[in-house]
Write a protein that holds these residues in place. Structure first.
Motif, short mmCIF file in Angstrom:
data_model
loop_
_atom_site.label_atom_id
_atom_site.label_comp_id
_atom_site.label_asym_id
_atom_site.label_seq_id
_atom_site.Cartn_x
_atom_site.Cartn_y
_atom_site.Cartn_z
N ARG A 160 25.54 20.91 15.06
CA ARG A 160 24.99 21.14 12.95
C ARG A 160 25.15 20.16 12.67
O ARG A 160 26.68 19.96 12.80
CB ARG A 160 24.99 22.28 12.58
CG ARG A 160 24.54 23.73 13.83
CD ARG A 160 23.29 23.74 14.72
NE ARG A 160 22.54 25.08 14.67
CZ ARG A 160 21.64 26.11 14.84
NH1 ARG A 160 20.82 25.65 14.45
NH2 ARG A 160 21.18 26.58 15.62
N VAL A 161 23.67 19.11 12.34
CA VAL A 161 24.48 18.36 11.45
C VAL A 161 23.18 18.57 10.34
O VAL A 161 21.92 19.43 10.91
CB VAL A 161 23.53 17.29 11.92
CG1 VAL A 161 24.54 16.10 12.64
CG2 VAL A 161 22.30 16.73 12.36
N TYR A 192 19.54 18.81 14.01
CA TYR A 192 19.26 18.83 12.71
C TYR A 192 19.26 20.23 12.05
O TYR A 192 18.34 21.00 12.51
CB TYR A 192 18.01 18.10 12.91
CG TYR A 192 17.90 16.88 12.58
CD1 TYR A 192 19.51 16.34 11.34
CD2 TYR A 192 17.10 15.84 13.21
CE1 TYR A 192 19.35 14.84 11.18
CE2 TYR A 192 17.13 14.30 12.80
CZ TYR A 192 18.28 13.69 12.27
OH TYR A 192 18.31 12.86 12.52
N GLY A 193 19.63 20.55 10.60
CA GLY A 193 19.20 21.96 9.93
C GLY A 193 19.69 23.27 10.68
O GLY A 193 20.42 23.56 11.85
N ASN A 229 13.11 22.62 18.20
CA ASN A 229 14.17 21.70 18.17
C ASN A 229 15.16 22.80 18.68
O ASN A 229 15.63 22.33 20.01
CB ASN A 229 14.50 20.80 17.16
CG ASN A 229 13.69 19.75 16.56
OD1 ASN A 229 12.64 19.31 16.92
ND2 ASN A 229 14.14 19.74 15.57
N HIS A 259 12.10 16.28 5.85
CA HIS A 259 12.19 16.11 7.25
C HIS A 259 10.71 17.42 7.53
O HIS A 259 10.84 18.17 7.12
CB HIS A 259 13.31 17.41 8.38
CG HIS A 259 13.17 17.73 9.32
ND1 HIS A 259 14.41 17.75 10.77
CD2 HIS A 259 12.57 16.84 10.17
CE1 HIS A 259 14.00 17.52 11.72
NE2 HIS A 259 13.23 17.33 11.53
N ASP A 296 14.35 8.24 12.07
CA ASP A 296 15.52 7.68 11.38
C ASP A 296 16.26 6.06 10.93
O ASP A 296 16.30 6.27 10.27
CB ASP A 296 16.53 8.36 12.02
CG ASP A 296 17.01 9.57 12.21
OD1 ASP A 296 16.15 10.22 11.55
OD2 ASP A 296 16.92 10.52 13.32
N ASP A 302 20.04 18.47 7.47
CA ASP A 302 18.88 18.20 7.63
C ASP A 302 18.88 16.87 7.63
O ASP A 302 18.93 16.46 6.93
CB ASP A 302 17.71 19.46 7.49
CG ASP A 302 17.00 19.50 8.26
OD1 ASP A 302 16.35 18.82 8.98
OD2 ASP A 302 16.25 19.98 7.72
N ARG A 303 17.51 16.04 8.61
CA ARG A 303 16.89 14.77 7.72
C ARG A 303 16.19 14.98 6.71
O ARG A 303 15.52 15.38 6.72
CB ARG A 303 15.94 14.63 9.35
CG ARG A 303 15.12 13.16 9.01
CD ARG A 303 13.63 13.21 9.92
NE ARG A 303 14.09 12.61 11.34
CZ ARG A 303 13.52 12.45 12.16
NH1 ARG A 303 12.47 12.90 12.00
NH2 ARG A 303 14.17 12.10 13.40
#
Length: 326
Positions: free
Chosen positions: A269-270, A207-208, A249, A276, A90, A272-273
């Motif tokens: 939930r955020v 993530y995602g 994950n 990724h 990140d 996604d990077r």
């Protein structure tokens, strides 16, 4: 005969574990050892990680990009084990310069210093240099296809280090490993981040869709693999160190929730990077042929790691005063 070992990045998570093990007789072939730790003590470097072996090593504060410093420190050592790196993906996405400098330029300058001193170099790297693999596992001959600035900088460092073997005949041995876990890991990586957040009853960011797959290995097993390569690895070649526990994950998050008696309501939930990678997997047959086996079962290692963070709030709470990027 006394073995003189320089450990660069030796105050970080993996490097400090290696130093602690080396100095407490964990690697019998190098029981008679003198250790120098070189570390610039950036945000993730912490001399508290070496408190259990305080007084047992010489310490030099400095940067592997500093050629003059390396010219004064490397000579006289039999082996350099290079853990020095910027490692958080990140952070590399938002600011890649320091990754390019430390992971690529620093690796080059360290190799040059080892060449001048006639010192063996063990260069520690990552599975992320290969990019992503849908099925199967990478061998050491797989092409490099990094996707993040972190992984690209590490790939560059690997190639520069190996070029000193092929061009100059320097004894360079590269290791690549999957995701590490264990005590003293800076709380920006997923396991300590989630554990410390849950201990403070704060939600954890996933993530995602949570289906990205990683291979997990306890830091002690990783360091044993590195030591085996240092002792018996093939000069000029890459050696994989795999843990053998592949988890999404989401699966990892569910295990951490159970370990800390937390429910699914603690997961946020955020998005996604960027870029990724979906899955990493290493074929470690080459190292297994030298006798390597993972010793720490994942469930036991994870439980012990969670207990360590529960028992050591004085170590991690100051690092969490400003929550790291999730």
């Amino acid at each position: 005969m006394v073995k003189r070992v320089l450990v660069t990045g030796g105050a970080g998570f993996i490097g400090s574990h290696y130093v602690r093990t080396l100095l407490t007789g964990g690697y019998p072939a190098w029981a008679d050892v003198e250790v120098t730790v070189l570390d610039k003590l950036a945000y993730a470097g912490n001399l508290a990680n070496l408190e259990p072996v305080a007084g047992g090593y010489a310490f030099v504060r400095g940067d592997i990009c500093d050629s003059e410093l390396l010219a004064s420190v490397v000579p006289g050592h039999d082996v350099v084990v290079n853990f020095a790196a910027e490692t958080h993906v990140d952070r590399s996405i938002t600011g890649a310069d320091v990754f390019a400098l430390t992971n690529a330029v620093g690796a080059h300058r360290l190799a040059a210093a080892c060449l001048a001193a006639g010192t063996r170099l063990v260069h520690v790297s990552t599975d992320e240099v290969y990019g992503s693999i849908d099925t199967g596992s990478w061998t050491e001959e797989a092409p490099l296809a990094p996707n993040s600035p972190y992984a690209a900088a590490k790939a560059g460092g690997d190639l520069l280090a190996l070029s000193y073997a092929r061009t100059h005949g320097l004894d360079v041995r590269v290791t690549r490993c999957g995701n590490n876990y264990g005590p003293y890991q800076y709380p920006e990586k997923v396991i300590p981040l989630f554990v410390t957040r849950l201990l403070e009853r704060r939600p954890v960011p996933l993530y995602g869709d949570g289906l990205n797959v990683r291979d997990w290995i306890h830091v002690d097993d990783h360091c044993r693999g590195i030591q085996l390569v240092a002792e018996r690895g093939v000069p000029g070649e890459v050696h994989h160190i795999a843990g053998g526990t592949e988890l999404t994950n989401l699966e990892l998050t569910e295990r951490l929730l159970r370990a800390l008696d937390a429910g699914p309501e603690m997961v946020r939930r955020v998005p996604d990077r960027k870029g990724h990678d979906r899955r990493y997997s290493l074929d470690d047959g080459k190292l297994r042929a030298l006798g390597f086996r993972s010793r720490v079962p994942f469930d036991e290692g994870l439980a012990a790691t969670v207990r360590w963070y529960v028992d050591h709030p004085a170590w991690w709470k100051p690092l969490c005063a400003e929550p790291p990027t999730a």
